[in-house]
Design an enzyme around this catalytic site. Structure first.
Site, PDB file in Angstrom:
ATOM      1  N   ALA A   1       0.824  -1.210   0.000  1.00 14.32           N
ATOM      2  CA  ALA A   1       0.000   0.000   0.000  1.00 14.32           C
ATOM      3  C   ALA A   1       0.860   1.263   0.000  1.00 14.32           C
ATOM      4  CB  ALA A   1      -0.932  -0.020   1.212  1.00 14.32           C
ATOM      5  N   HIS A   2       0.181   2.415  -0.030  1.00 13.12           N
ATOM      6  CA  HIS A   2       0.891   3.691  -0.129  1.00 13.12           C
ATOM      7  C   HIS A   2       1.765   3.959   1.097  1.00 13.12           C
ATOM      8  CE1 HIS A   2      -3.148   5.367   1.530  1.00 13.12           C
ATOM      9  NE2 HIS A   2      -2.346   5.155   2.557  1.00 13.12           N
ATOM     10  N   ASN A   3       2.882   4.622   0.839  1.00 12.70           N
ATOM     11  CA  ASN A   3       3.835   5.061   1.869  1.00 12.70           C
ATOM     12  C   ASN A   3       4.584   3.927   2.554  1.00 12.70           C
ATOM     13  OD1 ASN A   3       2.718   7.564   1.309  1.00 12.70           O
ATOM     14  ND2 ASN A   3       1.548   7.685   3.202  1.00 12.70           N
TER      15      ASN A   3
END
Length: 353
Positions: free
Chosen positions: A257-259
């Site tokens: 997922a993001h980050n």
């Protein structure tokens, strides 16, 4: 119909050459100049194949193998092998066998081009503003957007889409139907078919009118020598980059997922899910179908057992497992306790009868 052989055999190596390659002791080899041209399992190997034995569960297979040569781990170095089968004793049989495989079948190390050609196909679309070094291969129906930069020796397979501004290093392999956007790749990155990388992450803010979408303006940064398995998805960062460290190997069907920040030389097995803003240190290993909660840190060298759920931070070097994940010794004690309690309840029920 001719047999389907996707990795044809080459000239092979002699038993003496293989022993030198893997640093093994030759225990039994009437003919050290005999050539091995293939690799196979104990039960399927023939006289021109090399195999390995490093697990007592397969001792019957060792006794009946027809392989021309077998690599034995040190702890099994005294086991008998069939007459006519050479035995090489190595410190780690699995490592030695992997080295032999890489030597005999180098073309199997990285995804090859689908069509087998070189250069830019006249059926590919390469934007005039893209910059491709000499020696790049772009196959039919691949799309290269404006501002894309691709280094020498990289292969972009059929149907891949490289969106505007992406940068790809040298000697990379971009598999068929891969989709890259908002992504920077280092050198020697291997991306297997169907990977989607750089799409926006799953981010919403709940409000009185429902869910409001959050913008995702970060990038995906993939460092040198990373390998990403088929149909894995890697979301771009929201307000900072999603980063995958050099040498990390990611299996098929993994969701990142993001980050998320993944350190160097990590191993992430199939169907793992890493939630947003989780951080993995260097050398982390995560077993299949495990999940890591958002904003959690897994320390350097930690190992997570398969089918585990990591809800909180994991210390460096720890071995955790279970749902929720906890130190392995504690997890095993709980399992044993529950097992004993179940046995007592069953026994008590029979006595009541």
């Amino acid at each position: 119909m001719a047999p389907a052989v996707f990795f044809p055999r080459g000239p092979g190596k002699t038993i003496a050459e293989i022993a030198d390659l893997i640093g093994a002791d030759i225990r039994n080899a009437p003919d050290r100049e005999r050539r091995m041209t293939g690799i196979a399992s104990l039960d399927e190997a023939g006289p021109d194949d090399i195999t390995f034995f490093d697990n007592i569960r397969y001792v019957e297979g060792l006794a009946s193998t027809q392989a021309g040569c077998v690599i034995l781990g040190h702890r099994f170095g005294s086991h008998a092998v069939p007459e006519g089968t050479a035995a090489l004793v190595a410190r780690r049989a699995d490592h030695a066998f992997a080295s032999v495989g890489r030597t005999l079948f180098p073309s199997a190390l990285a995804p090859a081009s689908v069509l087998g050609g070189t250069g830019i196909s006249d059926r590919a679309f390469v934007d005039p503003d893209a910059e491709l070094e000499d020696g790049v291969t772009v196959e039919a129906f691949a799309v290269i957007g404006p501002g894309v930069e691709i280094g020498a020796g990289t292969i972009v397979a059929a149907g891949a889409k490289i969106a505007s501004g992406c940068r790809i290093g040298r000697d990379c392999r971009i598999g068929a139907n891969v989709s890259l956007s908002h992504t920077l790749l280092g050198n020697r990155v291997l991306i297997h078919p169907g990977v989607s990388c750089g799409q926006d992450g799953f981010g919403y803010v709940a409000g009185p009118a429902g869910l409001v979408k959050s913008v995702q303006i970060g990038r995906v940064v993939i460092q040198d020598d990373v390998e990403i398995g088929a149909n894995t998805t890697i979301d771009r960062g929201a307000i900072r980059d999603t980063v995958i460290g050099e040498g990390t190997k990611i299996d098929n069907q993994v969701q990142i997922a993001h980050n998320v920040v993944i350190g160097r030389h990590c191993v992430i097995v199939g169907q793992v899910g890493l939630s947003g803003s989780s951080t993995l240190g260097d050398g982390v290993m995560i077993g299949g179908q495990s999940g890591v909660n958002g904003h959690v840190t897994v320390g350097d060298g930690a190992q997570i057992a398969a089918v585990s759920t990591v809800q909180g931070d994991v210390p460096p070097g720890a071995r955790w497992g279970g749902v929720p994940a906890k130190p392995v010794k504690e997890w095993f004690r709980e399992i044993m306790t529950l097992t004993e309690l179940a046995k007592k309840r069953r026994s008590a029920g029979k006595n009541d009868e």
